[in-house]
Design an enzyme around this catalytic site. Structure first.
Site, mmCIF file in Angstrom:
data_model
loop_
_atom_site.group_PDB
_atom_site.id
_atom_site.type_symbol
_atom_site.label_atom_id
_atom_site.label_comp_id
_atom_site.label_asym_id
_atom_site.label_seq_id
_atom_site.Cartn_x
_atom_site.Cartn_y
_atom_site.Cartn_z
ATOM 1 N N HIS A 120 -4.615 6.977 11.247
ATOM 2 C CA HIS A 120 -4.201 7.670 10.021
ATOM 3 C C HIS A 120 -3.242 6.786 9.216
ATOM 4 O O HIS A 120 -3.442 6.568 8.013
ATOM 5 C CB HIS A 120 -3.548 9.003 10.407
ATOM 6 N N GLU A 121 -2.222 6.254 9.874
ATOM 7 C CA GLU A 121 -1.245 5.423 9.157
ATOM 8 C C GLU A 121 -1.898 4.144 8.637
ATOM 9 O O GLU A 121 -1.585 3.682 7.539
ATOM 10 C CB GLU A 121 -0.052 5.084 10.058
ATOM 11 N N HIS A 124 -3.579 4.632 5.424
ATOM 12 C CA HIS A 124 -2.618 4.537 4.315
ATOM 13 C C HIS A 124 -2.385 3.064 3.954
ATOM 14 O O HIS A 124 -2.372 2.700 2.782
ATOM 15 C CB HIS A 124 -1.279 5.177 4.700
ATOM 16 N N HIS A 130 -3.913 11.164 1.252
ATOM 17 C CA HIS A 130 -4.419 12.232 2.117
ATOM 18 C C HIS A 130 -5.665 12.904 1.541
ATOM 19 O O HIS A 130 -5.763 13.123 0.334
ATOM 20 C CB HIS A 130 -3.330 13.289 2.332
ATOM 21 N N TYR A 176 -4.949 16.810 6.560
ATOM 22 C CA TYR A 176 -3.904 17.561 7.258
ATOM 23 C C TYR A 176 -4.529 18.619 8.162
ATOM 24 O O TYR A 176 -5.642 19.083 7.919
ATOM 25 C CB TYR A 176 -3.049 18.325 6.250
HETATM 26 ZN ZN LIG Z 1 -0.424 10.523 6.118
#
Ligand SMILES: [Zn+2]
Length: 226
Positions: A120-121, A124, A130, A176
């Site tokens: 996930h990171e 980014h 997101h 999320y």
């Molecule tokens: Zn995030």
């Protein structure tokens, strides 16, 4: 965005973008990493503070990008721009290339369930925001604003322009969870087309995650199913 006093670890896993300014929330593209001869090299340093199992998990996440996309994380050797992966408090990253050294924080709690939060990171780092924030999200999810902890609404703001390059994906590693920042324990995000859809998986890059990286960087290889 890290709440100064995070009551639970789920907070650290969710509100995790460094320097969320209104300007950046609404910008459609973050600076990409340069591509040379078909490969995008992102230099990295892994902090000496990690134990060996943690390093292994981080390296698994880094390797997934090389396996499925033209992004290749390479050991740092004095490049100007690079990421420094270290166990600060919480899991967070900037979006895209900021220039110079940029911190990717993966605290021990971020690694306890495997590589998913690291993936996930790193999404980014590669340049993506997101999934639940994308401009067309209202067709796919509904946000229960009344259930969101006061002060954390910014984490649910919608981007005006970014379409994320692929179809909306409940199973994106960038989505999320259903109960993110819930005040009462009731869902804050409700999937519309399939009420039982799983949201917020943190196991693998989904096939759309792979596809969007390959599109953003115009990778010549096509993403393999994970
Ligand atoms: Zn995030």
């Amino acid at each position: 965005l890290i709440p100064p006093e995070a009551p639970g670890s789920s907070f650290l896993m969710e509100g995790d973008i460094v320097k969320v300014s209104p300007f950046r929330l609404f910008s459609s593209a973050s600076p990409k990493w340069p591509k040379r001869r078909g490969t995008v090299q992102i230099p990295y340093v892994i902090s000496y503070k990690y134990d060996r199992p943690s390093v292994k998990i981080i390296q698994e996440a880094l390797a997934d990008f090389a396996k499925f996309t033209c992004i290749k994380f390479i050991p740092y050797s004095y490049q100007k721009d690079f990421i420094s992966i270290m166990p600060m408090s919480g899991c967070f990253s900037s979006v895209g290339r900021t220039g110079g050294m940029q911190v990717v924080s993966l605290a021990p709690a971020c690694l306890k369930s495997g590589k998913g939060v690291a993936l996930h990171e790193l999404m980014h780092v590669v340049g993506f925001w997101h999934e639940h924030s994308r401009a067309d999200r209202d067709k796919y999810i509904s946000i229960s604003w009344n259930e969101i902890l006061t002060g954390f609404e910014i984490n649910f703001m919608k981007s005006w322009t970014s379409n994320m390059l692929v179809n909306y994906d409940y199973s994106s590693v960038l989505h999320y969870g259903r109960y993110a920042f819930s005040m009462t324990g009731l869902p804050t995000i409700i999937p519309l087309s399939n009420p039982n859809a799983a949201l917020g998986q943190r196991w693998n890059l989904s096939s759309s995650d792979i596809a969007r990286v390959n599109k953003l960087y115009k990778c010549s290889q096509t993403g393999t199913e994970s």
